[in-house]
Motif scaffolding. Sequence first.
Motif, short mmCIF file in Angstrom:
data_model
loop_
_atom_site.label_atom_id
_atom_site.label_comp_id
_atom_site.label_asym_id
_atom_site.label_seq_id
_atom_site.Cartn_x
_atom_site.Cartn_y
_atom_site.Cartn_z
N GLN A 1 101.68 -65.13 -49.99
CA GLN A 1 101.01 -65.68 -48.84
C GLN A 1 102.62 -67.02 -48.43
O GLN A 1 103.11 -67.95 -48.75
CB GLN A 1 100.42 -67.15 -49.86
CG GLN A 1 99.89 -68.28 -48.81
CD GLN A 1 98.36 -69.12 -50.02
OE1 GLN A 1 98.80 -68.49 -51.69
NE2 GLN A 1 97.76 -69.25 -49.18
N TYR A 2 102.04 -67.71 -47.26
CA TYR A 2 103.13 -68.28 -46.12
C TYR A 2 103.09 -69.40 -45.88
O TYR A 2 101.18 -69.75 -45.49
CB TYR A 2 103.64 -67.40 -44.98
CG TYR A 2 104.34 -66.16 -45.33
CD1 TYR A 2 105.83 -65.87 -45.29
CD2 TYR A 2 103.34 -65.25 -45.36
CE1 TYR A 2 105.80 -65.10 -46.35
CE2 TYR A 2 103.95 -64.08 -45.72
CZ TYR A 2 105.14 -63.34 -45.90
OH TYR A 2 105.70 -62.13 -46.07
N MET B 1 108.20 -59.71 -46.72
CA MET B 1 109.20 -60.82 -45.43
C MET B 1 108.97 -62.42 -46.02
O MET B 1 108.53 -62.50 -47.20
CB MET B 1 108.21 -60.68 -44.26
CG MET B 1 108.53 -61.91 -43.64
SD MET B 1 107.60 -61.23 -41.67
CE MET B 1 105.70 -62.16 -42.15
N VAL B 2 110.33 -63.08 -46.69
CA VAL B 2 110.28 -63.74 -47.14
C VAL B 2 109.87 -65.81 -45.95
O VAL B 2 109.28 -65.85 -46.22
CB VAL B 2 111.60 -64.62 -47.34
CG1 VAL B 2 111.84 -63.33 -49.09
CG2 VAL B 2 112.52 -64.17 -46.90
N ARG B 3 109.95 -65.32 -44.73
CA ARG B 3 109.75 -65.68 -43.92
C ARG B 3 109.78 -65.65 -42.32
O ARG B 3 110.27 -64.27 -42.15
CB ARG B 3 110.40 -67.18 -43.97
CG ARG B 3 112.19 -67.71 -43.84
CD ARG B 3 112.94 -68.42 -43.60
NE ARG B 3 114.16 -68.37 -43.23
CZ ARG B 3 115.65 -67.90 -43.56
NH1 ARG B 3 115.08 -67.85 -44.69
NH2 ARG B 3 116.22 -67.73 -43.51
N GLU C 1 98.15 -59.61 -46.93
CA GLU C 1 97.42 -58.31 -48.23
C GLU C 1 97.46 -56.86 -47.50
O GLU C 1 97.60 -56.43 -46.36
CB GLU C 1 96.08 -58.77 -48.44
CG GLU C 1 96.12 -60.38 -49.31
CD GLU C 1 93.95 -60.05 -48.95
OE1 GLU C 1 93.74 -60.68 -50.10
OE2 GLU C 1 93.88 -60.71 -47.96
N VAL C 2 97.86 -55.93 -48.57
CA VAL C 2 97.64 -54.78 -47.78
C VAL C 2 97.10 -53.87 -48.77
O VAL C 2 96.34 -53.86 -49.99
CB VAL C 2 99.48 -53.85 -48.74
CG1 VAL C 2 98.79 -52.58 -48.76
CG2 VAL C 2 100.41 -54.36 -48.87
N TYR D 1 103.57 -65.10 -54.54
CA TYR D 1 103.65 -63.23 -53.43
C TYR D 1 103.63 -62.89 -54.73
O TYR D 1 103.55 -62.96 -55.95
CB TYR D 1 104.58 -62.62 -53.13
CG TYR D 1 105.89 -63.09 -53.91
CD1 TYR D 1 105.79 -61.73 -54.08
CD2 TYR D 1 106.75 -64.21 -53.79
CE1 TYR D 1 107.24 -60.84 -55.19
CE2 TYR D 1 108.27 -63.33 -54.41
CZ TYR D 1 108.09 -62.38 -55.54
OH TYR D 1 109.54 -62.02 -56.33
N ASN D 2 102.53 -61.05 -54.60
CA ASN D 2 102.21 -60.39 -55.83
C ASN D 2 102.34 -58.83 -55.65
O ASN D 2 102.15 -58.40 -53.94
CB ASN D 2 101.22 -60.78 -56.13
CG ASN D 2 100.62 -59.31 -57.14
OD1 ASN D 2 101.28 -59.83 -58.68
ND2 ASN D 2 100.17 -58.56 -57.02
#
Length: 204
Positions: free
Chosen positions: A38-39, A186-188, A49-50, A201-202
């Motif tokens: 989630q961003y 991806m972090v941003r 989501e995968v 995230y998970n």
Amino acid sequence: MGYRVLLVVFLLLVCTENNIVQRAAEDYFPLREGSWWQYANQSDTVLVEVEPQDTILQVPCFPVSYNGVPAYLVKHDDAVSQYIRTVYNHAGSDHTVMENFVVRIELPLIEGNAYQHLLSDSIYVASQLIKAVYELTGLVVGYADETGYGNVYEINLTTIESITTPDTVIADTNEVTEYYAPGIGMVRFQEAASEYHLIEYNIP
């Protein structure tokens, strides 16, 4: 004196190569069913989501939804590829002009690596030639050590998607900068004037 200089140069080369190999072994794209990120920026959030694995054009891939809009991705040893489908609507009916997988990110991630990949195809609709082109240009800008994330890679991606008919050319250009961390993904990311940061995230 010359021996010492050669030794220092050799050690620098070995250390640099070891760092590259170590980073290449890291998983910057953990595509696993059930993973989510989630961003958020100052006014909006994006949930990625995968979903369960699917098969397109006989290729197993993962639908990765961005606030419910799926992108179909597949990861190989040398690339992360994305399914592209271009549709032309005529008289109320959709006609697939082009569909295939295009390399989105080349692997392993190497600082300074610039690449370009192109898809193109055409069909006749009502006796008129319709041509579609999808062009992707990527650049691994570099990496930097970030607290809590490790070696984070910055990747610039530019895509140009166009449809050409006998009368018109319709083109859409999109630019995005993405930042990837090992074991997280991806972090941003930045698009247009907005920058989104990972807040939760998970990864199973």
